[in-house]
Design an enzyme around this catalytic site. Structure first.
Site, PDB file in Angstrom:
ATOM      1  N   MET A  24       1.166   3.475   4.988  1.00  0.00           N
ATOM      2  CA  MET A  24       2.176   4.432   5.456  1.00  0.00           C
ATOM      3  C   MET A  24       3.298   4.532   4.423  1.00  0.00           C
ATOM      4  O   MET A  24       4.401   4.988   4.730  1.00  0.00           O
ATOM      5  CB  MET A  24       2.731   4.008   6.822  1.00  0.00           C
ATOM      6  CG  MET A  24       1.653   4.022   7.906  1.00  0.00           C
ATOM      7  SD  MET A  24       2.279   4.297   9.564  1.00  0.00           S
ATOM      8  CE  MET A  24       3.451   2.972   9.709  1.00  0.00           C
ATOM      9  N   HIS A  30       1.074  -4.302  -0.429  1.00  0.00           N
ATOM     10  CA  HIS A  30       0.210  -3.130  -0.668  1.00  0.00           C
ATOM     11  C   HIS A  30      -0.394  -3.193  -2.066  1.00  0.00           C
ATOM     12  O   HIS A  30      -1.582  -2.891  -2.260  1.00  0.00           O
ATOM     13  CB  HIS A  30       1.014  -1.826  -0.557  1.00  0.00           C
ATOM     14  CG  HIS A  30       1.609  -1.573   0.792  1.00  0.00           C
ATOM     15  ND1 HIS A  30       2.959  -1.632   1.028  1.00  0.00           N
ATOM     16  CD2 HIS A  30       1.036  -1.247   1.973  1.00  0.00           C
ATOM     17  CE1 HIS A  30       3.207  -1.345   2.297  1.00  0.00           C
ATOM     18  NE2 HIS A  30       2.053  -1.114   2.894  1.00  0.00           N
TER      19      HIS A  30
HETATM   20  O1  PAF Z   1      -1.049  -0.749   8.462  1.00  0.00           O
HETATM   21  C1  PAF Z   1      -0.633   0.423   8.268  1.00  0.00           C
HETATM   22  O2  PAF Z   1       0.135   0.686   7.346  1.00  0.00           O
HETATM   23  C2  PAF Z   1      -1.084   1.533   9.196  1.00  0.00           C
HETATM   24  O3  PAF Z   1      -1.247   1.053  10.494  1.00  0.00           O
HETATM   25  C3  PAF Z   1      -2.367   2.237   8.724  1.00  0.00           C
HETATM   26  C4  PAF Z   1      -3.553   1.297   8.713  1.00  0.00           C
HETATM   27  C5  PAF Z   1      -2.147   2.803   7.331  1.00  0.00           C
HETATM   28  C6  PAF Z   1      -2.690   3.412   9.665  1.00  0.00           C
HETATM   29  O4  PAF Z   1      -1.655   4.325   9.721  1.00  0.00           O
END
Ligand code: PAF
Length: 289
Positions: free
Chosen positions: A32, A39
């Site tokens: 997100m 990430h």
């Molecule tokens: O973990 C996240 O950032 C969100 O829940 C995801 C998996 C991208 C779905 O919107």
């Protein structure tokens, strides 16, 4: 490394279909946005295992409750693009809400109630269906791939693994270790909401998990004793309000009667504005099989 933004479903599909047709393996990192090193670690893992890496950046309205932080959720596409490029991402799929949900309200839903109703789901009753629905949609758009998720959202990962298996979705789900700050706090985009004093207090979640793990490693066999000990650690931090501290079977997410050979400790607490989550896998020396 250059990274390209692809905002439409058709353009992304065309590009990925072509890549697959020439034998390239696709790695996919759904996010997100407001990326951090957690990430980036998923992106680096995807880069190491695959020929083409696509990340998605989409703040999914379906997974936010009515009083949650959808409108104020932190966003910074420029910085996210730099982090993605450094981590070896080739394409960023950054659709608008209209591109993802062109018919207005979404009438279809994917849900896994048996894994969703407790823990996070007890506080956020619509969250997991919204998450599972968008992840299913993203998997349909990206197609056959390896998809990388952090273990930090352990319940989310268990739900994704289950619907992928139940629905025979052609995606290999890869769980990646939690990335932590020096004091043990699990990295999260919502950590940006913490004030300085709350940021210090937030490390209590990790201390509670480690206290629980130490008891198990010393031979404790009762889940209740471990859960109470974790709750006790959080109780000593005035800026934190415990939501749950649980010892669960990693597959069913249920609290077992006796501590099994492998278990997961889950914890959630409110620290100032954000609810913070963390978890830890523990092997019990004499755990029940
Ligand atoms: O973990 C996240 O950032 C969100 O829940 C995801 C998996 C991208 C779905 O919107």
């Amino acid at each position: 490394m250059t990274v390209r933004l692809v905002p439409t479903i058709d353009a992304l599909r065309a590009e990925l279909d072509l890549a697959r047709a020439t034998g390239r393996r696709i790695g996919f990192v759904p996010t997100m946005g407001y990326l951090h090193d957690g990430h980036a670690s998923l992106m680096r893992a995807a880069r190491a295992d695959n020929d083409l890496v696509v990340a998605s950046i989409f703040v999914n309205p379906l997974q936010f409750g009515a009083n949650e932080d959808l409108s104020s959720y932190p966003r910074d596409l420029e910085r996210d693009t730099e982090i993605s490029a450094e981590a070896g991402v080739d394409l960023i799929f950054n659709p608008s809400v209209d591109e993802m949900y062109p018919f207005g309200p979404v009438l279809s839903s994917v849900s896994v109630p048996a894994l969703s109703n407790q823990w996070e789901g007890a506080t956020r009753p619509t969250h997991f269906a919204g998450m599972a629905t968008v992840v299913t949609k993203l998997f349909w758009i990206v197609g056959a791939c390896r998809a990388y998720f952090g273990e930090k959202d352990f319940q989310q990962l268990a739900i994704i693994r289950r619907f992928v298996a139940d629905l025979s979705i052609p995606v290999d789900v890869v769980g990646c270790p939690i990335v932590r700050a020096d004091d043990g706090l699990a990295l999260s985009s919502r950590n940006s909401y913490l004030s300085e004093s709350e940021r210090v207090a937030a490390s209590v979640l990790n201390r509670a998990l480690r206290a629980g793990a130490a008891l198990i490693e010393d031979g404790e066999s009762s889940p209740t004793v471990v859960m109470e000990a974790m709750a006790g650690v959080v109780g000593e931090e005035p800026l934190a309000t415990l939501d749950y501290a649980a010892l669960v079977d990693p597959a069913t997410l249920e609290v077992p009667e006796r501590i099994p050979a492998t278990c997961r400790l889950l914890i959630a607490a409110q620290v100032g504005r954000p609810r913070l989550l963390d978890n830890l896998g523990v092997n019990a020396p004499g755990g029940a099989p």
